[in-house]
Design an enzyme around this catalytic site. Structure first.
Site, PDB file in Angstrom:
ATOM      1  N   GLU A 431       0.952  -1.132  -0.100  1.00 18.83           N
ATOM      2  CA  GLU A 431      -0.299  -0.020   0.087  1.00 18.83           C
ATOM      3  C   GLU A 431       0.871   1.430  -0.228  1.00 18.83           C
ATOM      4  OE1 GLU A 431      -1.528  -0.361   3.821  1.00 18.83           O
ATOM      5  OE2 GLU A 431      -2.256   1.630   3.971  1.00 18.83           O
ATOM      6  N   ASP A 509      -0.621  -1.994   6.141  1.00 17.09           N
ATOM      7  CA  ASP A 509      -0.573  -1.834   7.767  1.00 17.09           C
ATOM      8  C   ASP A 509      -1.478  -2.465   8.542  1.00 17.09           C
ATOM      9  OD1 ASP A 509       1.013   0.154   6.910  1.00 17.09           O
ATOM     10  OD2 ASP A 509      -0.434   1.910   7.004  1.00 17.09           O
ATOM     11  N   ASP A 511      -3.679  -2.265  10.804  1.00 19.77           N
ATOM     12  CA  ASP A 511      -4.802  -1.307  11.445  1.00 19.77           C
ATOM     13  C   ASP A 511      -6.037  -1.369  10.596  1.00 19.77           C
ATOM     14  OD1 ASP A 511      -4.280   0.067   9.230  1.00 19.77           O
ATOM     15  OD2 ASP A 511      -3.574   2.116  10.081  1.00 19.77           O
ATOM     16  N   ASP A 513      -7.574   0.949   8.540  1.00 16.82           N
ATOM     17  CA  ASP A 513      -7.220   1.170   6.949  1.00 16.82           C
ATOM     18  C   ASP A 513      -6.634   0.151   6.470  1.00 16.82           C
ATOM     19  OD1 ASP A 513      -8.351   3.472   6.694  1.00 16.82           O
ATOM     20  OD2 ASP A 513      -6.592   4.835   6.804  1.00 16.82           O
TER      21      ASP A 513
END
Ligand code: 0RA
Length: 647
Positions: A431, A509, A511, A513
């Site tokens: 990403e 990541d 998390d 998102d």
């Protein structure tokens, strides 16, 4: 329910094989000894109870998960016979429980789940259980026998009187056999829900004694369906918008084969067929599904031709177009089913194709005549599908032709690896450009390629197909991977002969998102590159959540428990001597750290993406990525940690 006088005699049971064979090679009988095999045991027992229901003798099945992960299944069927078996000089109950395949054919006129795909019998469950207890209520008496690893721990005993009928089986899977001994409530509940739709009028209940509700009662759920398959279709389409007011329902019977179909058109782009033979999910379809598709093609083609509805089209309408946005459940009951295919998930009986095709064709043709408005709406949708497919094909051909013109066609953003051997090559889909940069520095360029993707890639669930092929990120993905979509007889086929990497690793990541982006990418793979998932090429990287540091010692942790253990091992609690760093994103790691923790094959954790249930995955993707908010909120609330999408 009337208690028909049973014509069964204990002698009908034939002795075949011993149970040692089952313990020696459990995989041969129940597929595997992992969690899947563990759950298979439950279905072996339940199948027998369902057979009692199919034969008209049972209305209730209760299942209990006990605190120690042992399972009880209770039904109110006829009860396993308890009379003396002449040849073996043993109670029939003991024979059914200890002789392989003894539970088999009694009356050939009834459809049997246990004669089908599972079919290894309750004795297999016994062989693979450290403890099993059978209790039978029959002819006014309660009978009991206990076993350990399939061996009786005493004779069949009468332990009391009863005015009920039925069988209760309690078993504890053997820790010597199974890798995992923990039952999953949701897995059991999902299949029981399915069984309730497939067997309308049957009451099913699941209780989990491992968990208590706020009011102190055990967690429990019940299933009962009055409408059967019609309700099934409505349930699986809950987050889609229906095109017609109620599902079309087909019931038919020919040559002892029972056919039941429910179908509904919705505004989505995917086809969903759930198919069953004698209540067993046939994931690979088979002759019943072919018969269904044949009828849909034939009836709609004829209807559209007769009414001049396709006259303006400049291209052919394909079978796929007729089924876009069609959700259906095809269930047949076949006295002697033959299963084929790799996982025996495909019905082979040839005669079933014509039987289903005739039954569905008749009802569908009548439906279209009687409901001209609905018919028109469906045909319009078919035309739209054909037009979109045509446009998508053109867009795809443009992109693919351009690649040929520009030579290798590899995207500029791709940092390729030196190896040309797909078997050892890996590509990381990362990403953002900054994490992409770190990954590029950290990788082993010999076999690891990096393709950075712009933050949120296109939500393919909501985009028109031709837009998808024109999307820069997605074009890059196709060309970097070396795969292409081709048309074959009007169906789209993914050509993976030139696949350049056998490990495709999504690295985002850790998390909310990041998981959203993983979901977007997975949605794309699921809809457009499913064979890559099916063949095990798709993985998700697992970057650590924490680094715990004491002086020069650095230890990584992937969850809170690990983090606490590390702190304790360092002589914790956390102070300014010992410190934790929370990684919010890949960007907070330097190249060395990213290599050490997430990319180095010696150290990293990769999660392979598998599809356990295509239909269920489809439902979840449409829900997560679609328009309806309430079902999505419900899903996220029940699966929240941050939602770990387990497909
Ligand atoms: C053998 C023969 C009959 C029923 C069963 C087994 C039977 C097995 C299980 C396992 C769980 N529940 C069950 N219910 C029944 C036929 C009995 C008859 O004809 O009376």
């Amino acid at each position: 329910m009337a208690d028909k006088k049973s014509n069964y005699s204990a002698n009908n049971i034939q002795a075949l094989e011993g149970l040692e064979a089952v313990r020696k090679r459990p995989g041969m009988y129940i597929g595997s000894t992992d969690s899947k095999g563990l759950h298979h045991l439950v279905w072996e027992v339940v199948d027998n109870s369902i057979d009692e229901h199919l034969a008209g003798h049972a209305s209730h099945i209760d299942m209990i998960i006990h605190e120690d992960n042992s399972i009880t299944v209770v039904d109110n069927g006829r009860g396993i016979p308890t009379g003396m078996h002449d040849k073996l000089q043993k109670s029939a109950l003991e024979v059914v429980m200890t002789v392989l395949h003894a539970g088999g054919k009694f009356d050939k006129d009834t459809y049997k789940v246990s004669g089908g795909l599972h079919g290894v019998g309750v004795s297999c469950v016994n062989a693979l259980s450290s403890y099993l207890r059978a209790e039978v209520h029959r002819e006014g008496e309660i009978f009991e026998q206990e076993y350990s690893q399939g061996k009786p721990q005493g004779d069949v005993k009468v332990i009391g009187k009863t005015d009920k009928r039925g069988t209760t089986i309690t078993f504890k899977p053997d820790g010597e056999i199974f890798d995992s001994l923990v039952y999953n409530f949701d897995t059991l509940a999902a299949r029981m829900r399915e069984l309730s739709y497939l067997n309308k009028g049957l009451n099913l209940k699941l209780t989990d004694e491992r968990e208590k509700e706020d009011d102190g009662s055990f967690k429990a759920t019940s299933f009962y369906s009055e409408g059967g398959l019609k309700e099934f279709v409505t349930f699986v389409d809950e987050s889609r918008t229906p095109l017609i007011s109620t599902p079309i329902h087909v019931v038919g019977k020919e040559e002892n084969v029972e056919v039941e179909v429910a179908m509904q058109y919705n505004t989505s782009f995917s086809e969903n067929i759930y198919s069953f033979v004698n209540n067993i999910n046939t994931r690979e379809g088979g002759t019943h599904v072919s018969g269904f598709r044949r009828a849909v093609n034939r009836v709609f083609s004829k209807y559209a031709e007769d009414n001049g509805l396709f006259s303006k089209l400049k291209f052919k309408v394909s079978g796929e177009d007729f089924r876009e946005g069609l959700t259906s459940v095809v269930s047949v009951k076949v006295p002697e089913p033959q299963f084929k295919g790799q996982t025996k998930g495909e019905l082979g009986n040839q005669e079933v194709t014509g039987i289903v095709s005739r039954a569905v064709g008749e009802v569908l043709a009548a439906y279209l005549e009687e409901n001209p408005k609905d018919a028109r709406r469906i045909v319009d949708k078919v035309i739209l599908a054909a037009t979109a497919r045509h446009a998508a094909r053109k867009a795809r051909e443009m992109v693919q032709r351009k690649n040929v013109l520009t030579g290798s066609g590899l995207p500029g953003k791709l940092s390729d690896c030196s190896s040309k051997d797909p078997g050892e090559s890996e590509i990381f889909l990362v990403e953002g450009d900054s994490a992409g940069g770190t990954a590029k520095q950290g990788r082993d360029r010999g076999f690891q390629a990096i393709l950075p993707l712009r933050g949120k890639i296109l939500n393919v669930e909501k985009a028109l197909e031709h837009k998808i092929y024109e999307n820069e990120e997605i074009k890059n993905l196709f060309t970097a991977l070396g795969v292409s979509i081709e048309d074959k007889d009007g169906e789209r086929i993914l050509n993976i002969e030139k696949l350049r990497y056998h490990k495709i690793v999504i690295m985002c990541d850790a998390d909310v998102d990041g998981s959203h982006i993983v979901t977007l990418i997975l949605t794309f793979f699921f809809r457009y590159m499913k064979p890559l998932i099916e063949q095990g090429f798709v993985y998700i990287a697992a970057p650590p959540l924490y680094m715990v540091r004491k002086g020069n010692t650095k230890v990584y942790a992937w969850n809170d428990e690990e983090r606490q253990d590390i702190i304790n091992n360092m002589g914790g609690p956390e102070t300014s001597g010992i410190k934790t760093q929370r990684y919010k994103g890949l960007g907070e790691m330097n190249a060395d750290q990213l290599w050490e923790t997430t990319m180095n094959p010696e150290e990293r954790i990769l999660r392979q993406v598998t599809i356990e249930d295509v239909n269920e995955s489809d439902r979840i993707f449409s829900m997560l990525m679609g328009d309806e908010v309430p079902p999505r909120r419900r899903f996220i609330e029940t699966n929240a940690k941050y939602a770990n999408i387990d497909i």
